[in-house]
Scaffold this active site. Structure first.
Site, PDB file in Angstrom:
ATOM      1  N   TRP A 127      -3.183  -0.907 -17.166  1.00 19.67           N
ATOM      2  CA  TRP A 127      -4.080  -1.729 -17.986  1.00 19.67           C
ATOM      3  C   TRP A 127      -5.016  -2.451 -17.013  1.00 19.67           C
ATOM      4  O   TRP A 127      -4.525  -3.124 -16.091  1.00 19.67           O
ATOM      5  CB  TRP A 127      -3.227  -2.706 -18.777  1.00 19.67           C
ATOM      6  CG  TRP A 127      -3.945  -3.592 -19.740  1.00 19.67           C
ATOM      7  CD1 TRP A 127      -4.898  -3.238 -20.649  1.00 19.67           C
ATOM      8  CD2 TRP A 127      -3.727  -5.012 -19.915  1.00 19.67           C
ATOM      9  NE1 TRP A 127      -5.280  -4.335 -21.371  1.00 19.67           N
ATOM     10  CE2 TRP A 127      -4.588  -5.433 -20.933  1.00 19.67           C
ATOM     11  CE3 TRP A 127      -2.892  -5.950 -19.295  1.00 19.67           C
ATOM     12  CZ2 TRP A 127      -4.644  -6.760 -21.371  1.00 19.67           C
ATOM     13  CZ3 TRP A 127      -2.939  -7.260 -19.733  1.00 19.67           C
ATOM     14  CH2 TRP A 127      -3.800  -7.664 -20.753  1.00 19.67           C
ATOM     15  N   ASP A 208       5.880  -5.276 -18.306  1.00 20.13           N
ATOM     16  CA  ASP A 208       4.902  -5.607 -19.340  1.00 20.13           C
ATOM     17  C   ASP A 208       5.302  -4.837 -20.596  1.00 20.13           C
ATOM     18  O   ASP A 208       5.298  -3.606 -20.613  1.00 20.13           O
ATOM     19  CB  ASP A 208       3.495  -5.207 -18.867  1.00 20.13           C
ATOM     20  CG  ASP A 208       2.422  -5.681 -19.844  1.00 20.13           C
ATOM     21  OD1 ASP A 208       2.769  -6.081 -20.973  1.00 20.13           O
ATOM     22  OD2 ASP A 208       1.237  -5.658 -19.469  1.00 20.13           O
ATOM     23  N   ALA A 210       4.116  -4.639 -24.124  1.00 22.60           N
ATOM     24  CA  ALA A 210       3.095  -5.010 -25.116  1.00 22.60           C
ATOM     25  C   ALA A 210       3.215  -4.170 -26.386  1.00 22.60           C
ATOM     26  O   ALA A 210       2.544  -4.463 -27.381  1.00 22.60           O
ATOM     27  CB  ALA A 210       1.704  -4.846 -24.510  1.00 22.60           C
ATOM     28  N   LYS A 243       0.722  -6.444 -31.195  1.00 29.50           N
ATOM     29  CA  LYS A 243       0.693  -5.133 -31.846  1.00 29.50           C
ATOM     30  C   LYS A 243       1.823  -4.990 -32.847  1.00 29.50           C
ATOM     31  O   LYS A 243       1.608  -4.615 -33.990  1.00 29.50           O
ATOM     32  CB  LYS A 243       0.796  -4.012 -30.800  1.00 29.50           C
ATOM     33  CG  LYS A 243      -0.078  -4.193 -29.559  1.00 29.50           C
ATOM     34  CD  LYS A 243      -1.533  -4.076 -29.876  1.00 29.50           C
ATOM     35  CE  LYS A 243      -2.519  -4.143 -28.724  1.00 29.50           C
ATOM     36  NZ  LYS A 243      -2.426  -4.912 -27.567  1.00 29.50           N
TER      37      LYS A 243
HETATM   38  C1  PLP Z   1      -0.354  -3.159 -21.227  1.00 29.08           C
HETATM   39  C2  PLP Z   1      -0.805  -4.389 -21.947  1.00 29.08           C
HETATM   40  N1  PLP Z   1      -0.317  -5.567 -21.590  1.00 29.08           N
HETATM   41  C3  PLP Z   1      -0.666  -6.700 -22.212  1.00 29.08           C
HETATM   42  C4  PLP Z   1      -1.572  -6.691 -23.248  1.00 29.08           C
HETATM   43  C5  PLP Z   1      -1.944  -8.021 -23.852  1.00 29.08           C
HETATM   44  O1  PLP Z   1      -1.846  -8.143 -25.180  1.00 29.08           O
HETATM   45  P1  PLP Z   1      -2.245  -9.479 -25.930  1.00 29.08           P
HETATM   46  O2  PLP Z   1      -3.339  -9.100 -26.867  1.00 29.08           O
HETATM   47  O3  PLP Z   1      -1.006  -9.927 -26.629  1.00 29.08           O
HETATM   48  O4  PLP Z   1      -2.706 -10.490 -24.926  1.00 29.08           O
HETATM   49  C6  PLP Z   1      -2.129  -5.471 -23.660  1.00 29.08           C
HETATM   50  C7  PLP Z   1      -3.109  -5.424 -24.748  1.00 29.08           C
HETATM   51  O5  PLP Z   1      -3.964  -4.641 -24.856  1.00 29.08           O
HETATM   52  C8  PLP Z   1      -1.732  -4.293 -22.994  1.00 29.08           C
HETATM   53  O6  PLP Z   1      -2.222  -3.102 -23.335  1.00 29.08           O
END
Ligand code: PLP
Length: 394
Positions: A127, A208, A210, A243
């Site tokens: 990401w 992570d 998510a 999500k």
């Molecule tokens: C790998 C990853 N980590 C963290 C996040 C962060 O999500 P949030 O919208 O809850 O900040 C995302 C969102 O796109 C993501 O894809």
């Protein structure tokens, strides 16, 4: 003073969203921004969330501050959801954060405080915000091999080789499930090998998480996290509720830390609270409380689990259908990986020119690195998308 500021580069995803909105074509397809869409193309508010919100509005009699780490019941509920029963509760510290991004940030703040000068190793690719946050914090960042673009799958040999070479005491960031942007996740057996390698290398894992529940199910998607907690002891997990609870704009997230014992946990907990104090004093409460109400009510939890499994089922069936349509269009299995990969994203191997042609000639919006949001697709779009990909990327 502001004369020294340089304009920031535009965010490619947000820029693509703007272009998509401005495109007058009615048959355009948006595979850019990472939000789930239902068959009507809507990012819905889950019914369980609606019900919990109604109960919250009716029952809440104060908007007074919570604790610095947020609502303890939210943290406990999330710890149970993510970690199951693999660790004693008195070893788990946690703090509410501003979404999953805030959880990553606060996890890194804790790491920096605990081990100044540490290097964080992130997968290649990852990401984009991982590297951006690390660089903004002035932390050292390196990458480890993760994806084999030729084979459209995990580069397990390269990954293990690179992890073996990580110096003891460094931090390795891993996507717990539904890798963004590739969708290529290790199998359970591969996770066992990865975790054994991390253990032998004596490194700390930052996970992570998510997309918990977007891959194969809660327990299945939490497998790697739980394994790391069991095998490595001290683990940091950044969890997003954006999500899986559809709470994107409410900014609900939590950073969970498993400490060596109850005494160490108390120190970590105090540090997490202080880090929140320094960043924003108190985390947002509304989304967190809604999550807690859902997880602590058997009826709401069952309703949420059903809705989550419908979302997951939709993404996985779209994956299968697109892979089949591409098989029919190209007469080859080169896109079979789409059906195997998990989560919202997969990567199309395409040149920048091909990505541009898909957009300009076919109204298909894909981010420059080829990342496609499978959850942005509708069934009706699949034949046209498959035809366009086969034509442009052949
Ligand atoms: C790998 C990853 N980590 C963290 C996040 C962060 O999500 P949030 O919208 O809850 O900040 C995302 C969102 O796109 C993501 O894809």
């Amino acid at each position: 003073m502001f004369e020294h500021l340089r304009p920031q580069p535009e965010d490619p995803i947000l820029a693509l969203m703007d272009r998509y909105r401005a495109d007058p074509r009615t048959d355009k397809i948006d595979l850019g921004v990472g939000v789930y869409r239902n068959s009507q193309g809507v990012t819905p508010v889950m019914q369980a969330v609606k019900t919990a919100e109604r109960q919250l509005v009716d029952g809440q009699d104060s908007k007074g501050y919570t604790g610095l780490a947020g609502d303890p019941a939210f943290i406990d509920a999330m710890a149970e959801l993510v970690l199951g029963d693999v660790v004693a509760a008195d070893r788990v510290a946690g703090a509410g954060t501003v979404g999953g991004t805030g959880a990553v940030r606060q996890g890194l703040e804790l790491i920096r405080l605990a081990r100044p000068g540490v290097t964080v190793h992130i997968p290649d690719p990852s990401w984009p915000n991982h590297r951006a946050i690390l660089q903004a914090m002035g932390m050292a960042v390196k990458t480890y091999r993760y994806f084999d673009a030729e084979a459209n799958g995990l580069d397990m040999t390269g990954l293990l080789e690179d992890l073996r070479a990580v110096p003891a005491g460094d931090v390795v960031l891993l996507h717990g499930c539904c890798h963004n942007p590739t969708g290529a996740d290790p199998s359970d057996a591969q996770w066992q090998e990865i975790v054994a390698t991390l253990k032998a290398a004596q490194v700390t894992a930052l996970i992570d998480l998510a997309y918990l529940g977007f891959g194969d199910g809660i327990a299945e998607d939490a497998f790697s996290t739980r394994l790391m907690v069991q095998e490595l002891g001290e683990v940091i997990v950044a969890v997003s509720c954006s999500k899986n609870f559809g709470l994107y704009r409410e900014r609900a997230g939590v950073v969970l830390v498993t400490a060596a014992d109850a005494d160490a946990r108390a120190v970590v907990q105090g540090n997490l609270a202080t880090l929140n104090r320094l960043a924003y004093s108190f985390p947002a409460d509304h989304g967190a409380r809604v999550v807690e109400m859902i997880l602590n009510s058997s009826a709401l939890r069952a309703e949420w689990a059903t809705e989550l499994s419908e979302m997951r089922g939709r993404i996985n069936s779209l994956r299968g259908e697109l892979a089949a349509a591409l098989q029919a269009e190209t007469g080859s299995d080169q896109y079979a990986f789409l059906a195997v990969q998990r989560g919202m994203f997969s990567r199309l191997t395409a040149t920048p020119d091909q990505i541009r042609t898909l957009r300009d000639d076919h109204g298909i919006y894909i981010i420059g690195d080829g990342r496609m949001n499978m959850a942005g697709l509708s069934k009706e779009d699949i034949p046209r998308l498959a035809r366009a990909i086969a034509e442009v990327c052949a």
